[in-house]
Design a protein around this motif. Structure first.
Motif, mmCIF file in Angstrom:
data_model
loop_
_atom_site.group_PDB
_atom_site.id
_atom_site.type_symbol
_atom_site.label_atom_id
_atom_site.label_comp_id
_atom_site.label_asym_id
_atom_site.label_seq_id
_atom_site.Cartn_x
_atom_site.Cartn_y
_atom_site.Cartn_z
ATOM 1 N N LYS A 152 -4.461 -2.842 -11.119
ATOM 2 C CA LYS A 152 -5.264 -3.653 -12.050
ATOM 3 C C LYS A 152 -4.393 -4.308 -13.131
ATOM 4 O O LYS A 152 -4.825 -5.291 -13.737
ATOM 5 N N GLU B 294 -13.859 1.279 7.429
ATOM 6 C CA GLU B 294 -12.545 1.910 7.571
ATOM 7 C C GLU B 294 -12.523 3.198 6.750
ATOM 8 O O GLU B 294 -12.765 3.166 5.541
ATOM 9 N N PRO C 254 0.839 -1.197 0.000
ATOM 10 C CA PRO C 254 0.000 0.000 0.000
ATOM 11 C C PRO C 254 0.878 1.254 0.000
ATOM 12 O O PRO C 254 2.110 1.146 -0.001
ATOM 13 N N CYS D 136 -3.267 1.444 9.265
ATOM 14 C CA CYS D 136 -4.219 0.317 9.312
ATOM 15 C C CYS D 136 -4.780 0.094 10.702
ATOM 16 O O CYS D 136 -5.945 -0.241 10.869
ATOM 17 N N ARG E 131 -10.055 -9.871 -3.648
ATOM 18 C CA ARG E 131 -9.777 -10.157 -5.064
ATOM 19 C C ARG E 131 -8.558 -11.074 -5.200
ATOM 20 O O ARG E 131 -8.504 -11.947 -6.053
ATOM 21 N N THR F 137 -9.275 -5.404 -2.045
ATOM 22 C CA THR F 137 -8.217 -5.980 -2.880
ATOM 23 C C THR F 137 -7.800 -7.341 -2.341
ATOM 24 O O THR F 137 -7.567 -8.284 -3.108
ATOM 25 N N PHE G 168 0.288 -0.043 -11.833
ATOM 26 C CA PHE G 168 -1.033 -0.002 -11.201
ATOM 27 C C PHE G 168 -1.493 -1.392 -10.743
ATOM 28 O O PHE G 168 -1.015 -2.417 -11.238
ATOM 29 N N GLU H 240 -2.388 -8.656 5.025
ATOM 30 C CA GLU H 240 -2.471 -7.656 6.106
ATOM 31 C C GLU H 240 -3.441 -6.593 5.640
ATOM 32 O O GLU H 240 -3.108 -5.795 4.756
ATOM 33 N N GLY I 87 -8.694 -2.084 9.183
ATOM 34 C CA GLY I 87 -9.172 -2.169 10.561
ATOM 35 C C GLY I 87 -10.152 -1.062 10.898
ATOM 36 O O GLY I 87 -10.347 -0.110 10.127
ATOM 37 N N LEU J 277 -7.982 -5.945 13.893
ATOM 38 C CA LEU J 277 -6.543 -5.715 13.731
ATOM 39 C C LEU J 277 -5.892 -5.283 15.044
ATOM 40 O O LEU J 277 -5.036 -5.955 15.588
ATOM 41 N N ALA K 60 -2.574 -7.352 -10.490
ATOM 42 C CA ALA K 60 -3.415 -8.467 -10.936
ATOM 43 C C ALA K 60 -2.577 -9.514 -11.668
ATOM 44 O O ALA K 60 -2.805 -10.728 -11.515
ATOM 45 N N GLY L 199 -2.883 -4.137 2.232
ATOM 46 C CA GLY L 199 -3.748 -3.176 1.552
ATOM 47 C C GLY L 199 -5.179 -3.335 2.022
ATOM 48 O O GLY L 199 -5.442 -3.831 3.117
ATOM 49 N N PHE M 178 2.331 -9.413 14.391
ATOM 50 C CA PHE M 178 1.326 -8.393 14.066
ATOM 51 C C PHE M 178 0.478 -8.910 12.907
ATOM 52 O O PHE M 178 0.997 -9.373 11.900
ATOM 53 N N PRO N 249 5.339 -1.795 -5.566
ATOM 54 C CA PRO N 249 4.962 -0.675 -4.696
ATOM 55 C C PRO N 249 3.617 -0.108 -5.130
ATOM 56 O O PRO N 249 3.152 -0.370 -6.240
ATOM 57 N N SER N 250 3.000 0.683 -4.256
ATOM 58 C CA SER N 250 1.766 1.359 -4.647
ATOM 59 C C SER N 250 2.064 2.410 -5.710
ATOM 60 O O SER N 250 3.088 3.098 -5.654
ATOM 61 N N GLU N 251 1.146 2.562 -6.639
ATOM 62 C CA GLU N 251 1.282 3.601 -7.673
ATOM 63 C C GLU N 251 1.266 5.005 -7.064
ATOM 64 O O GLU N 251 1.712 5.964 -7.682
HETATM 65 P P1 NAD Z 1 -5.293 -0.987 -1.988
HETATM 66 O O1 NAD Z 1 -5.861 -2.332 -1.688
HETATM 67 O O2 NAD Z 1 -6.080 -0.059 -2.809
HETATM 68 O O3 NAD Z 1 -3.907 -1.137 -2.745
HETATM 69 C C1 NAD Z 1 -2.841 -1.878 -2.189
HETATM 70 C C2 NAD Z 1 -1.982 -2.404 -3.310
HETATM 71 O O4 NAD Z 1 -2.740 -3.335 -4.068
HETATM 72 C C3 NAD Z 1 -1.506 -1.337 -4.278
HETATM 73 O O5 NAD Z 1 -0.173 -1.603 -4.652
HETATM 74 C C4 NAD Z 1 -2.433 -1.513 -5.463
HETATM 75 O O6 NAD Z 1 -1.872 -1.099 -6.687
HETATM 76 C C5 NAD Z 1 -2.656 -3.002 -5.439
HETATM 77 N N1 NAD Z 1 -3.872 -3.449 -6.109
HETATM 78 C C6 NAD Z 1 -5.015 -2.768 -6.306
HETATM 79 N N2 NAD Z 1 -5.907 -3.531 -6.986
HETATM 80 C C7 NAD Z 1 -5.304 -4.717 -7.205
HETATM 81 C C8 NAD Z 1 -5.722 -5.926 -7.837
HETATM 82 N N3 NAD Z 1 -6.917 -6.064 -8.400
HETATM 83 N N4 NAD Z 1 -4.852 -6.961 -7.860
HETATM 84 C C9 NAD Z 1 -3.642 -6.856 -7.283
HETATM 85 N N5 NAD Z 1 -3.192 -5.737 -6.689
HETATM 86 C C10 NAD Z 1 -4.018 -4.674 -6.643
HETATM 87 O O7 NAD Z 1 -4.895 -0.361 -0.579
HETATM 88 P P2 NAD Z 1 -4.278 1.094 -0.319
HETATM 89 O O8 NAD Z 1 -5.368 2.083 -0.509
HETATM 90 O O9 NAD Z 1 -3.014 1.230 -1.089
HETATM 91 O O10 NAD Z 1 -3.878 0.990 1.222
HETATM 92 C C11 NAD Z 1 -4.759 1.259 2.249
HETATM 93 C C12 NAD Z 1 -5.246 -0.032 2.866
HETATM 94 O O11 NAD Z 1 -4.146 -0.802 3.320
HETATM 95 C C13 NAD Z 1 -6.115 0.207 4.077
HETATM 96 O O12 NAD Z 1 -7.226 -0.643 4.034
HETATM 97 C C14 NAD Z 1 -5.200 -0.178 5.234
HETATM 98 O O13 NAD Z 1 -5.863 -0.584 6.394
HETATM 99 C C15 NAD Z 1 -4.396 -1.285 4.635
HETATM 100 N N6 NAD Z 1 -3.145 -1.483 5.376
HETATM 101 C C16 NAD Z 1 -3.019 -2.576 6.193
HETATM 102 C C17 NAD Z 1 -1.862 -2.770 6.947
HETATM 103 C C18 NAD Z 1 -1.710 -3.974 7.854
HETATM 104 O O14 NAD Z 1 -0.590 -4.257 8.263
HETATM 105 N N7 NAD Z 1 -2.770 -4.677 8.196
HETATM 106 C C19 NAD Z 1 -0.817 -1.843 6.857
HETATM 107 C C20 NAD Z 1 -0.973 -0.741 6.009
HETATM 108 C C21 NAD Z 1 -2.137 -0.573 5.270
#
Ligand code: NAD
Length: 495
Positions: free
Chosen positions: A223, A399, A164, A298, A249, A246, A221, A264, A267, A427, A227, A242, A465, A190-192
C-alpha cells in the motif's frame, strides 16, 4: 508476519537495507519491519520499510541511470556479459539463496534447490536475447521507390517491478533479467513477506557489474511502496506478479501516464485425467501439481477433472499419495510440504476448508490433526483432497493458493472442456491421455496460456508463460517477451 517472536539464536537480528543508486541505505524514515521464518516463528531480520520518498529517490536514480549513455547505449554484448557473470555468481551462491527462500517463505529445501538449472538457464537465455532480440527490421513499403523504411527498438525506460512472496529468487531473476537484456532500468519491490533473496541478489547484481542505479531495490509494503511505484509519473512500465485484486488496482493506478503493463496473475488451473491415461504416472503428478510449495503456486492444478469410470479409484489414489507426504520445516531435506507463508494466508486457506465442511463435501485427505509438536509452531496445513464439489462452488472457482485440491468427475471430452473453461482464470492446464488426438484437441480447446500434456509445471525460458482472461496481460519467458520492454520506432528515410 504475525507469529510470536521466537528468536532462538543469540546473534543479533540482521538489519537489511535497501539498494538505491548503488548504495545500501536505510529508509528515509528510519523505519523497519520484521520478517519471520513461517516454520517456527524465528525472527529472521529487520528490513528497511520504504515509503513514497524512498520510491521517489529510487525512481530518480533509475531515471539517471537510464539516461546515462553508458547504460542506454551499451553494446548488446556488454549487457550479455553482465548477465553471463550474474549466472556464474548465481551458480556459486545458489545454496545460500535456496536456503534464504526456504527460511523466508517456507519452501521445502529440495524444492528450492531443484530450481538451480532452470534459473541458470533463464539468465543465460536472457543473455542470448541481448544479441538476438534487440534489433529492429528493414520494412518493405509500397511508397515511392526512394523511401526507405526501418524500425528500431528502444528500451521503454524505468520499470517498476512488483513481486509476490511465493517464489522470491525466481521472481527476482524473472523481473531483472529482461530489464538488463533490454537496457531498461528498474525499481524492484519484493514482497514484504519474503524480501531476503532479492536483497542478497542485489549484492550479486553489483558484483556482476550492473551499474549503479540500473537495479534499485525498495523494500516495504504494497500500500506504500507498491502503490507509489504504480502511480509514479517517472515509471514507464509496471511488471507485476501477484493477485488479481492487486493487478486490477495497478491498472487503475497506472493510468496517469499510461504505463505499459505486464501482469502475471492468479489461476484455478484444471488438471484433466482421461480414462486411457497412464494412471501410475498421473497420480503423483496430479497430487504435486497442487501440493508443491504447499499449493502456493500460481499455476497449481487445483481443479482435478477425472473421467467418471476411473474417478473414485483415481481420487482415492491421489488422496493416499497426499497422506504419504512428509510435512515439516522446509530446511529438513525430508520435508515435502512446508508451512504456509503467513498467518493471514493460513487463515484464508482455513476459511475455504471450513466452507467445504459446511457444504458437506467429502474430505478424502487433509482432516487428520497435526499433532506433531514440531508442527505446532508454524502455519502448517495438510494436503487436502476434496470430492463432491461442483464447478459452481466458491471452492472450485476462487484461487485458494494453498494445498487444497478439488476433484470433479466428467462424462465426455466436451464436458471436460466445458468445465475446464468455466472459470475466470486461464493460466495453466494439464491433460493426461494416451490418445494423440485427445491431446491435440484438448490443447486447442482449453483457454489458458499453457497446456501441459502428460506432465505438469515444467517451464523453459524459451517457451512463453502467461495468462488468458483474468490470469494476466502479456507473457514472461519466450523470445518475444523483450518486446514488452521496448518501444518500437519507425523511420521513413527519403533517399
Ligand atoms: P499480492 O497481490 O497480495 O502482492 C503482490 C505484490 O504486490 C506484493 O509485493 C505486494 O506488496 C504488492 N502490492 C499489494 N498491494 C499493492 C498495491 N495496492 N499497489 C501496488 N502493489 C501492491 O499477491 P501475493 O499474495 O504476494 O502473491 C500471490 C498471488 O500471486 C497469487 O494470486 C498467485 O497466483 C500470483 N502469482 C502469479 C504468478 C504468475 O506468474 N502468473 C506467479 C506467482 C504468483
Amino acid at each position: 508476519m504475525s507469529l510470536p517472536v521466537q528468536n532462538a539464536s543469540v546473534a543479533p537480528v540482521p538489519r537489511k537495507r535497501m539498494l538505491i543508486d548503488g548504495e545500501w541505505v536505510e529508509a528515509a524514515s528510519g523505519r523497519v519491519f520484521e520478517t519471520y521464518n513461517p516454520a517456527n516463528g524465528e525472527h529472521l531480520a529487520d528490513i528497511a520499510e520504504g515509503q513514497k520518498e524512498d520510491v521517489d529517490r529510487a525512481v530518480a536514480a533509475a531515471r539517471r541511470a537510464f539516461e546515462n549513455p553508458l547504460w542506454r547505449r551499451a553494446r548488446p554484448t556488454e549487457r550479455q556479459a553482465i548477465l553471463l557473470r550474474l549466472a556464474d555468481l548465481l551458480e556459486e551462491n545458489f545454496e545460500e539463496l535456496a536456503r534464504l527462500d526456504t527460511l523466508d517463505m517456507g519452501m521445502p529445501i529440495t524444492f528450492s534447490r531443484s530450481r538451480k538449472t532452470r534459473l541458470l538457464n533463464f539468465l543465460r537465455y536472457y543473455a542470448s536475447l541481448t544479441v538476438t532480440q534487440t534489433g529492429g527490421e528493414t520494412v518493405q513499403n509500397s511508397l515511392a521507390a526512394d523511401i526507405f523504411t526501418y524500425t528500431v527498438k528502444e528500451p521503454v525506460g524505468v520499470v517498476g517491478a512488483i513481486m509476490p512472496w511465493n517464489s522470491p529468487l525466481t521472481q527476482t531473476i524473472m523481473k531483472v533479467g529482461p530489464v538488463l537484456a533490454s537496457g531498461c532500468t528498474v525499481v524492484l519491490k519484493p514482497s514484504e513477506e519474503a524480501s531476503l533473496a532479492a536483497l542478497r541478489m542485489g549484492e550479486l547484481f553489483e558484483k556482476a557489474g550492473v551499474p549503479a542505479g540500473v537495479v534499485n531495490i525498495v523494500t516495504g509494503f504494497g500500500k506504500s511502496v507498491g502503490a507509489a511505484l504504480a502511480d509514479h509519473p517517472g515509471v514507464d512500465k509496471i511488471s507485476f506478479t501477484g493477485s488479481n485484486a492487486t493487478g486490477q488496482r495497478l491498472i487503475e493506478a497506472s493510468k496517469g501516464n499510461l504505463k505499459r503493463l505486464t501482469l502475471e496473475l492468479g489461476g484455478k488451473s484444471p488438471h484433466i485425467i482421461f480414462a486411457d491415461a497412464d494412471l501410475d504416472a498421473a497420480v503423483p503428478v496430479a497430487a504435486m501439481a497442487c501440493f508443491s510449495n504447499s499449493g502456493q503456486i500460481c499455476s497449481a492444478g487445483s481443479r482435478l477433472l477425472v473421467e467418471r469410470p476411473i474417478y473414485d479409484e483415481f481420487m482415492q489414489r491421489v488422496a493416499d499419495y497426499a497422506k504419504s507426504l512428509t510435512i515439516g520445516d522446509g530446511l529438513d531435506p525430508a520435508t515435502q510440504i512446508g508451512p504456509i507463508v503467513s498467518r493471514t494466508q493460513f487463515e484464508r486457506i482455513q476459511t475455504f476448508i471450513r466452507r467445504g465442511l459446511d457444504e458437506h463435501l467429502t474430505f478424502l485427505a487433509g482432516m487428520d490433526p497435526l499433532d506433531e509438536p514440531s508442527l505446532k509452531t508454524g502455519h502448517f496445513i495438510r494436503p487436502t483432497v476434496i470430492a463432491g464439489a461442483d464447478n459452481s462452488m466458491k471452492i472450485s472457482r476462487e484461487e485458494i493458493f494453498g494445498p487444497v485440491l478439488v476433484g470433479m468427475p466428467f462424462d465426455s471430452f466436451d464436458q471436460a472442456m466445458q468445465i475446464a473453461n468455466d472459470t475466470d482464470f486461464g493460466l495453466g492446464a494439464g491433460v493426461w491421455t494416451r490418445s494423440v488426438s485427445t491431446a491435440h484437441q484438448s490443447a486447442r480447446a482449453i483457454r489458458s496460456g499453457t497446456v501441459w500434456i502428460n506432465t505438469y509445471a515444467v517451464l523453459d525460458p524459451a517457451v512463453p508463460f502467461g495468462g488468458f482472461k483474468t490470469s494476466g496481460i502479456g507473457r514472461e519467458q519466450g523470445r518475444h517477451q523483450l518486446d514488452a520492454y521496448f518501444e518500437e520506432k519507425s523511420v521513413y528515410l527519403n533517399l
